[in-house]
Design an enzyme around this catalytic site. Structure first.
Site, mmCIF file in Angstrom:
data_model
loop_
_atom_site.group_PDB
_atom_site.id
_atom_site.type_symbol
_atom_site.label_atom_id
_atom_site.label_comp_id
_atom_site.label_asym_id
_atom_site.label_seq_id
_atom_site.Cartn_x
_atom_site.Cartn_y
_atom_site.Cartn_z
ATOM 1 N N ASP A 130 0.849 -1.188 0.000
ATOM 2 C CA ASP A 130 0.000 0.000 0.000
ATOM 3 C C ASP A 130 0.889 1.243 0.000
ATOM 4 O O ASP A 130 1.780 1.362 0.823
ATOM 5 C CB ASP A 130 -0.894 -0.022 1.250
ATOM 6 C CG ASP A 130 -1.953 1.065 1.206
ATOM 7 O OD1 ASP A 130 -2.238 1.591 0.118
ATOM 8 O OD2 ASP A 130 -2.505 1.377 2.279
ATOM 9 N N HIS A 199 -9.555 -1.532 -7.638
ATOM 10 C CA HIS A 199 -9.314 -0.371 -6.780
ATOM 11 C C HIS A 199 -8.430 0.679 -7.448
ATOM 12 O O HIS A 199 -8.731 1.870 -7.408
ATOM 13 C CB HIS A 199 -8.691 -0.857 -5.467
ATOM 14 C CG HIS A 199 -8.429 0.239 -4.497
ATOM 15 N ND1 HIS A 199 -9.398 1.133 -4.091
ATOM 16 C CD2 HIS A 199 -7.284 0.608 -3.854
ATOM 17 C CE1 HIS A 199 -8.873 1.989 -3.234
ATOM 18 N NE2 HIS A 199 -7.588 1.695 -3.081
HETATM 19 C C1 HEM Z 1 -9.248 -0.931 3.193
HETATM 20 C C2 HEM Z 1 -9.327 -0.097 2.186
HETATM 21 C C3 HEM Z 1 -8.213 0.083 1.199
HETATM 22 C C4 HEM Z 1 -7.211 -0.779 0.834
HETATM 23 C C5 HEM Z 1 -6.960 -2.200 1.331
HETATM 24 C C6 HEM Z 1 -6.409 -0.090 -0.142
HETATM 25 C C7 HEM Z 1 -5.293 -0.641 -0.760
HETATM 26 C C8 HEM Z 1 -4.628 -0.059 -1.822
HETATM 27 C C9 HEM Z 1 -3.587 -0.700 -2.598
HETATM 28 C C10 HEM Z 1 -3.044 -2.089 -2.325
HETATM 29 C C11 HEM Z 1 -3.214 0.162 -3.571
HETATM 30 C C12 HEM Z 1 -2.157 -0.091 -4.674
HETATM 31 C C13 HEM Z 1 -0.786 0.398 -4.360
HETATM 32 C C14 HEM Z 1 -0.676 1.880 -4.165
HETATM 33 O O1 HEM Z 1 -0.535 2.654 -5.136
HETATM 34 O O2 HEM Z 1 -0.751 2.297 -3.016
HETATM 35 C C15 HEM Z 1 -3.996 1.357 -3.413
HETATM 36 C C16 HEM Z 1 -3.911 2.472 -4.208
HETATM 37 C C17 HEM Z 1 -4.610 3.621 -4.000
HETATM 38 N N1 HEM Z 1 -5.629 3.825 -3.075
HETATM 39 FE FE1 HEM Z 1 -6.295 2.486 -1.759
HETATM 40 N N2 HEM Z 1 -6.931 1.168 -0.352
HETATM 41 C C18 HEM Z 1 -8.031 1.306 0.448
HETATM 42 C C19 HEM Z 1 -8.856 2.413 0.553
HETATM 43 C C20 HEM Z 1 -8.692 3.564 -0.162
HETATM 44 C C21 HEM Z 1 -9.525 4.721 -0.055
HETATM 45 C C22 HEM Z 1 -10.717 4.869 0.898
HETATM 46 C C23 HEM Z 1 -9.034 5.649 -0.917
HETATM 47 C C24 HEM Z 1 -9.527 7.050 -1.199
HETATM 48 C C25 HEM Z 1 -10.779 7.418 -1.102
HETATM 49 C C26 HEM Z 1 -7.876 5.068 -1.558
HETATM 50 C C27 HEM Z 1 -7.073 5.704 -2.486
HETATM 51 C C28 HEM Z 1 -6.059 5.110 -3.183
HETATM 52 C C29 HEM Z 1 -5.272 5.803 -4.200
HETATM 53 C C30 HEM Z 1 -5.370 7.263 -4.596
HETATM 54 C C31 HEM Z 1 -4.370 4.856 -4.726
HETATM 55 C C32 HEM Z 1 -3.356 5.075 -5.841
HETATM 56 C C33 HEM Z 1 -4.060 5.015 -7.180
HETATM 57 C C34 HEM Z 1 -3.140 5.359 -8.332
HETATM 58 O O3 HEM Z 1 -2.967 6.558 -8.612
HETATM 59 O O4 HEM Z 1 -2.613 4.401 -8.931
HETATM 60 N N3 HEM Z 1 -7.706 3.801 -1.089
HETATM 61 N N4 HEM Z 1 -4.870 1.206 -2.337
#
Ligand code: HEM
Length: 288
Positions: A130, A199
């Site tokens: 993450d 996601h």
């Molecule tokens: C339990 C809930 C969540 C999990 C397990 C999770 C997990 C992840 C993972 C594994 C990634 C891919 C690696 C990375 O770029 O960080 C990611 C990307 C991302 N997540 Fe989450 N996330 C969660 C909730 C959220 C929420 C609530 C938001 C915003 C409202 C969010 C926003 C983002 C963003 C902006 C990215 C990068 C997207 C990009 O530009 O490629 N995430 N998340």
């Protein structure tokens, strides 16, 4: 004027998130007690209703977004004061908790404590790394911190406590899990043919108009009731977070982010993180 240093610093190995509510006394006087307070490694923020009650007008500060078209439940759990204690030692965090209870003082009640930690190489408990696409260096500063005007050095943060359903996750095949995130767990590569519900497709920061970059500082949490991700996103405004959550929730096109197959938010709150003047908190923007 500078930002609270913990916002842009790398994640600590351990953390504790505290929420306080002002249950007695005058909000303006309670807020004033924080002027010049030294934060050490901690990051703190004040909630919208508390700031309003204290007579502080912070442009851009608002309660957690309401999305009537959302296809999933998005709880609202506002608080007066949020404190992110950062550390490397549990005992230190226990003592820091006591210090902040004393500092907050009369009228503030500690309503929640979440113990959090870094898992392996910054992985969510689902096993996926993450933070890969987080802006870094000057970009993190540009997207995470207000750079001009009366609020220069401030940040806004959105916080959600997510609880994982590990049985649901484990019932999914490896391919289904990779598709739910949009990255391959084995090498963290983005999947070119990921479904629209993936996601990283829902949240791809360059795909918004305007672009929606946030500085994520989420950490896994665990307690006897279960475990999950304490999601924390700082921004120079709350706009980027709101836009991402809107797309994740299905409010935009009816497609719900596939992470909802194995995890749910149990809280939702926003806070204004004031700037620093030297080592102390600078509340001039809230008191003028
Ligand atoms: C339990 C809930 C969540 C999990 C397990 C999770 C997990 C992840 C993972 C594994 C990634 C891919 C690696 C990375 O770029 O960080 C990611 C990307 C991302 N997540 Fe989450 N996330 C969660 C909730 C959220 C929420 C609530 C938001 C915003 C409202 C969010 C926003 C983002 C963003 C902006 C990215 C990068 C997207 C990009 O530009 O490629 N995430 N998340």
């Amino acid at each position: 004027m500078s930002a609270q240093s913990g916002i842009l610093a790398p994640l600590p190995s351990l953390a504790r998130y505290l929420c306080f509510d002002l249950q007695q006394g005058e909000a303006a006087a309670a807020l004033k007690r924080f002027e010049g307070v030294e934060l050490g490694d901690a990051v703190i923020g004040f909630g919208a209703a508390f700031l309003l009650a204290a007579g502080a007008q912070i442009p851009g500060m608002r309660p957690f977004v309401r999305l009537p078209e959302s296809q999933v439940a998005l709880p609202h759990t506002p608080s007066s004061l949020w404190v992110w204690l950062r550390g490397e030692d549990r005992g230190d965090l226990v003592h820091a908790t006591r210090r902040w209870q004393e500092l907050a003082g009369e009228g503030f009640v500690l309503t929640s404590v979440v113990d959090a930690f870094v898992h392996r190489d910054s992985r969510d408990l689902s096993g996926y790394v993450d933070g890969t696409e987080n802006p870094t260096g000057a970009d993190a500063e540009r997207h995470g911190i207000v750079d001009e005007g009366a609020l220069a050095g401030s940040s806004f943060v959105a916080v959600q406590h997510w609880r994982h359903d590990f049985a649901a996750l484990e019932a999914m095949s490896q391919e289904q899990r990779d598709n739910s995130i949009g990255r391959r767990i084995s090498d963290n590569e983005e999947l070119e043919d990921a479904p629209e519900s993936a996601h990283v497709k829902r949240t791809a920061q360059e795909d918004f108009e305007p672009e929606a970059f946030v500085v994520r500082r989420s950490m896994p949490w665990a307690d006897p009731s279960g475990a999950g991700l304490h999601f924390v996103a700082f921004g120079r405004s709350l706009d980027a977070f709101d836009a991402q959550l809107r797309r994740m929730s299905g409010a935009e096109d009816g497609i719900v982010d596939a992470v909802f197959r194995f995890t749910r938010p149990e809280s939702g709150a926003t806070f204004w993180c004031p700037p620093m003047k030297g080592a102390g908190l600078d509340l001039r923007a809230a008191m003028s």
